[in-house]
Scaffold this motif. Structure first.
Motif, PDB file in Angstrom:
ATOM      1  N   MET A 237      30.565  23.005  52.165  1.00 26.38           N
ATOM      2  CA  MET A 237      30.312  23.201  50.733  1.00 26.38           C
ATOM      3  C   MET A 237      29.151  24.170  50.564  1.00 26.38           C
ATOM      4  O   MET A 237      28.127  24.046  51.214  1.00 26.38           O
ATOM      5  CB  MET A 237      29.975  21.865  50.066  1.00 26.38           C
ATOM      6  N   LYS A 238      29.307  25.139  49.680  1.00 26.81           N
ATOM      7  CA  LYS A 238      28.263  26.127  49.465  1.00 26.81           C
ATOM      8  C   LYS A 238      27.094  25.512  48.706  1.00 26.81           C
ATOM      9  O   LYS A 238      27.248  24.604  47.904  1.00 26.81           O
ATOM     10  CB  LYS A 238      28.814  27.312  48.666  1.00 26.81           C
ATOM     11  N   LYS A 239      25.924  26.053  48.952  1.00 28.43           N
ATOM     12  CA  LYS A 239      24.726  25.564  48.284  1.00 28.43           C
ATOM     13  C   LYS A 239      24.591  26.216  46.921  1.00 28.43           C
ATOM     14  O   LYS A 239      24.925  27.366  46.735  1.00 28.43           O
ATOM     15  CB  LYS A 239      23.491  25.876  49.131  1.00 28.43           C
ATOM     16  N   ASN A 240      24.102  25.483  45.949  1.00 26.29           N
ATOM     17  CA  ASN A 240      23.800  26.034  44.649  1.00 26.29           C
ATOM     18  C   ASN A 240      22.372  26.552  44.670  1.00 26.29           C
ATOM     19  O   ASN A 240      21.464  25.873  45.130  1.00 26.29           O
ATOM     20  CB  ASN A 240      23.957  24.957  43.571  1.00 26.29           C
ATOM     21  N   PHE A 241      22.154  27.774  44.169  1.00 26.18           N
ATOM     22  CA  PHE A 241      20.847  28.414  44.283  1.00 26.18           C
ATOM     23  C   PHE A 241      19.742  27.576  43.658  1.00 26.18           C
ATOM     24  O   PHE A 241      18.737  27.282  44.277  1.00 26.18           O
ATOM     25  CB  PHE A 241      20.893  29.789  43.625  1.00 26.18           C
ATOM     26  N   LEU A 242      19.937  27.134  42.408  1.00 28.55           N
ATOM     27  CA  LEU A 242      18.886  26.384  41.733  1.00 28.55           C
ATOM     28  C   LEU A 242      18.670  25.016  42.353  1.00 28.55           C
ATOM     29  O   LEU A 242      17.541  24.552  42.461  1.00 28.55           O
ATOM     30  CB  LEU A 242      19.226  26.228  40.246  1.00 28.55           C
ATOM     31  N   SER A 243      19.749  24.359  42.773  1.00 29.09           N
ATOM     32  CA  SER A 243      19.601  23.009  43.315  1.00 29.09           C
ATOM     33  C   SER A 243      18.790  23.005  44.589  1.00 29.09           C
ATOM     34  O   SER A 243      18.187  22.007  44.953  1.00 29.09           O
ATOM     35  CB  SER A 243      20.975  22.384  43.583  1.00 29.09           C
ATOM     36  N   ASN A 244      18.743  24.135  45.292  1.00 26.14           N
ATOM     37  CA  ASN A 244      17.984  24.218  46.528  1.00 26.14           C
ATOM     38  C   ASN A 244      16.545  24.634  46.291  1.00 26.14           C
ATOM     39  O   ASN A 244      15.781  24.782  47.231  1.00 26.14           O
ATOM     40  CB  ASN A 244      18.645  25.203  47.489  1.00 26.14           C
ATOM     41  N   LEU A 245      16.177  24.840  45.032  1.00 31.68           N
ATOM     42  CA  LEU A 245      14.812  25.243  44.738  1.00 31.68           C
ATOM     43  C   LEU A 245      13.993  24.115  44.130  1.00 31.68           C
ATOM     44  O   LEU A 245      12.921  24.333  43.620  1.00 31.68           O
ATOM     45  CB  LEU A 245      14.813  26.450  43.789  1.00 31.68           C
ATOM     46  N   THR A 246      14.498  22.886  44.165  1.00 40.51           N
ATOM     47  CA  THR A 246      13.710  21.756  43.699  1.00 40.51           C
ATOM     48  C   THR A 246      12.728  21.372  44.777  1.00 40.51           C
ATOM     49  O   THR A 246      13.052  21.351  45.953  1.00 40.51           O
ATOM     50  CB  THR A 246      14.605  20.553  43.362  1.00 40.51           C
ATOM     51  N   PHE A 247      11.507  21.064  44.369  1.00 43.97           N
ATOM     52  CA  PHE A 247      10.430  20.835  45.332  1.00 43.97           C
ATOM     53  C   PHE A 247      10.426  19.404  45.834  1.00 43.97           C
ATOM     54  O   PHE A 247      10.624  18.462  45.085  1.00 43.97           O
ATOM     55  CB  PHE A 247       9.073  21.134  44.679  1.00 43.97           C
ATOM     56  N   LYS A 248      10.220  19.268  47.132  1.00 45.60           N
ATOM     57  CA  LYS A 248      10.047  17.959  47.743  1.00 45.60           C
ATOM     58  C   LYS A 248       8.984  18.091  48.822  1.00 45.60           C
ATOM     59  O   LYS A 248       9.014  19.016  49.614  1.00 45.60           O
ATOM     60  CB  LYS A 248      11.358  17.481  48.367  1.00 45.60           C
TER      61      LYS A 248
ATOM     62  N   THR B 209      16.958  40.246  50.702  1.00 45.82           N
ATOM     63  CA  THR B 209      17.853  39.149  51.052  1.00 45.82           C
ATOM     64  C   THR B 209      19.038  39.677  51.859  1.00 45.82           C
ATOM     65  O   THR B 209      19.316  40.875  51.876  1.00 45.82           O
ATOM     66  CB  THR B 209      18.369  38.430  49.792  1.00 45.82           C
ATOM     67  N   THR B 210      19.744  38.760  52.516  1.00 46.64           N
ATOM     68  CA  THR B 210      20.849  39.121  53.404  1.00 46.64           C
ATOM     69  C   THR B 210      22.196  38.704  52.809  1.00 46.64           C
ATOM     70  O   THR B 210      22.258  37.989  51.804  1.00 46.64           O
ATOM     71  CB  THR B 210      20.685  38.413  54.757  1.00 46.64           C
ATOM     72  N   LYS B 211      23.263  39.106  53.472  1.00 44.91           N
ATOM     73  CA  LYS B 211      24.601  38.659  53.070  1.00 44.91           C
ATOM     74  C   LYS B 211      24.733  37.151  53.246  1.00 44.91           C
ATOM     75  O   LYS B 211      25.409  36.481  52.467  1.00 44.91           O
ATOM     76  CB  LYS B 211      25.663  39.386  53.897  1.00 44.91           C
ATOM     77  N   LYS B 212      24.080  36.610  54.267  1.00 41.03           N
ATOM     78  CA  LYS B 212      24.130  35.162  54.489  1.00 41.03           C
ATOM     79  C   LYS B 212      23.498  34.416  53.318  1.00 41.03           C
ATOM     80  O   LYS B 212      23.945  33.329  52.938  1.00 41.03           O
ATOM     81  CB  LYS B 212      23.421  34.792  55.790  1.00 41.03           C
TER      82      LYS B 212
ATOM     83  N   ASP C 291      25.487  31.524  51.447  1.00 43.56           N
ATOM     84  CA  ASP C 291      24.965  30.157  51.456  1.00 43.56           C
ATOM     85  C   ASP C 291      24.672  29.632  50.053  1.00 43.56           C
ATOM     86  O   ASP C 291      24.746  28.426  49.808  1.00 43.56           O
ATOM     87  CB  ASP C 291      23.698  30.073  52.306  1.00 43.56           C
ATOM     88  N   PHE C 292      24.333  30.541  49.127  1.00 41.58           N
ATOM     89  CA  PHE C 292      24.013  30.109  47.770  1.00 41.58           C
ATOM     90  C   PHE C 292      25.149  30.393  46.789  1.00 41.58           C
ATOM     91  O   PHE C 292      24.962  30.355  45.575  1.00 41.58           O
ATOM     92  CB  PHE C 292      22.706  30.759  47.306  1.00 41.58           C
ATOM     93  N   ASN C 293      26.344  30.658  47.357  1.00 43.50           N
ATOM     94  CA  ASN C 293      27.562  30.790  46.548  1.00 43.50           C
ATOM     95  C   ASN C 293      27.432  31.878  45.486  1.00 43.50           C
ATOM     96  O   ASN C 293      27.801  31.691  44.321  1.00 43.50           O
ATOM     97  CB  ASN C 293      27.899  29.444  45.889  1.00 43.50           C
ATOM     98  N   LEU C 294      26.918  33.028  45.896  1.00 40.89           N
ATOM     99  CA  LEU C 294      26.750  34.162  44.993  1.00 40.89           C
ATOM    100  C   LEU C 294      27.642  35.307  45.460  1.00 40.89           C
ATOM    101  O   LEU C 294      27.613  35.681  46.636  1.00 40.89           O
ATOM    102  CB  LEU C 294      25.289  34.631  44.978  1.00 40.89           C
ATOM    103  N   ALA C 295      28.432  35.860  44.551  1.00 37.71           N
ATOM    104  CA  ALA C 295      29.275  36.997  44.911  1.00 37.71           C
ATOM    105  C   ALA C 295      28.423  38.231  45.162  1.00 37.71           C
ATOM    106  O   ALA C 295      28.684  39.019  46.065  1.00 37.71           O
ATOM    107  CB  ALA C 295      30.296  37.274  43.812  1.00 37.71           C
ATOM    108  N   ASP C 296      27.394  38.403  44.345  1.00 40.97           N
ATOM    109  CA  ASP C 296      26.429  39.481  44.554  1.00 40.97           C
ATOM    110  C   ASP C 296      25.111  39.083  43.912  1.00 40.97           C
ATOM    111  O   ASP C 296      25.012  38.047  43.254  1.00 40.97           O
ATOM    112  CB  ASP C 296      26.940  40.824  44.003  1.00 40.97           C
TER     113      ASP C 296
END
Length: 201
Positions: free
Chosen positions: A1-12, A168-171, A175-180
């Motif tokens: 499952m691809k990662k969502n960009f914003l969901s991976n930016l929540t601080f912990k 940033t890279t293609k990866k 990984d963050f489910n972005l077309a561009d």
């Protein structure tokens, strides 16, 4: 499952806090082992010096070398240099684990903000990242992003000192489910997530 960009930016928080006042005396070697094991990112040696019984760089280096030897023939190795230490999978086992699971990491707040700045302002230099964040950026944050292959060095800026440029890279897009890169959320969304609050567009 691809990662969502914003969901991976929540601080912990990525380090379990060590009690300042404890009824127990910890063995320094075991304490270092526990601190580094509990962290999702490399631990700075300056932090470890504040936790051990002797405020001595040479004493700490002796402990780190003992830890390296303790783990040198294990499935995970203890790696350290003058600034950081971390547990890593033994190189001999990496190929065997590639297809077994996907490694996940929780980025520190500094690394998340650094990644966001690079994504929106690429190519950019470390000095420009620090100017936007308003604080000095840890070299470890960029190292983590480079290790994840979300960021790469794209050249050097044509100014005095020729600082490195990062992009940033293609990866990163995959990984963050972005077309561009144009599909990135706008900066106001990041601010609502508590990131880059001091940044002025």
């Amino acid at each position: 499952m691809k990662k969502n960009f914003l969901s991976n930016l929540t601080f912990k928080s990525n380090i379990k806090k060590i009690k300042e006042n404890s009824d127990y005396e910890f063995d320094d070697l075991n304490l270092i082992e526990a601190i580094v094991f509990a962290s999702r990112e490399p631990i700075h040696t300056d932090y470890l010096i504040t936790k051990i019984s002797q405020n001595s760089k040479s004493y700490l280096n002796d402990l780190l070398e003992q830890m390296r030897i303790r783990y040198q023939n294990n499935g995970v190795n203890f790696i350290y240099n003058d600034n950081y230490c971390v547990f890593k999978t033994a190189p001999s086992l990496k190929d065997a684990l590639i297809d077994e699971f996907e490694e996940t990491k929780e980025l520190s707040r500094a690394a998340k903000e650094t990644l966001a700045i690079i994504a929106y302002h690429q190519p950019t230099t470390r000095a420009e990242i620090e100017e936007i964040r308003g604080v000095s950026s840890s070299k470890g944050s960029l190292d983590i992003l480079l290790e994840c292959n979300w960021v790469e060095i794209s050249g050097k800026k044509d100014i005095p000192g020729r600082p490195l440029l990062y992009r940033t890279t293609k990866k990163f897009l995959l990984d963050f489910n972005l077309a561009d890169i144009n599909e990135l959320p706008n900066l106001s969304e990041l601010k609502r997530e508590g990131l880059l609050a001091s940044y002025q567009e």
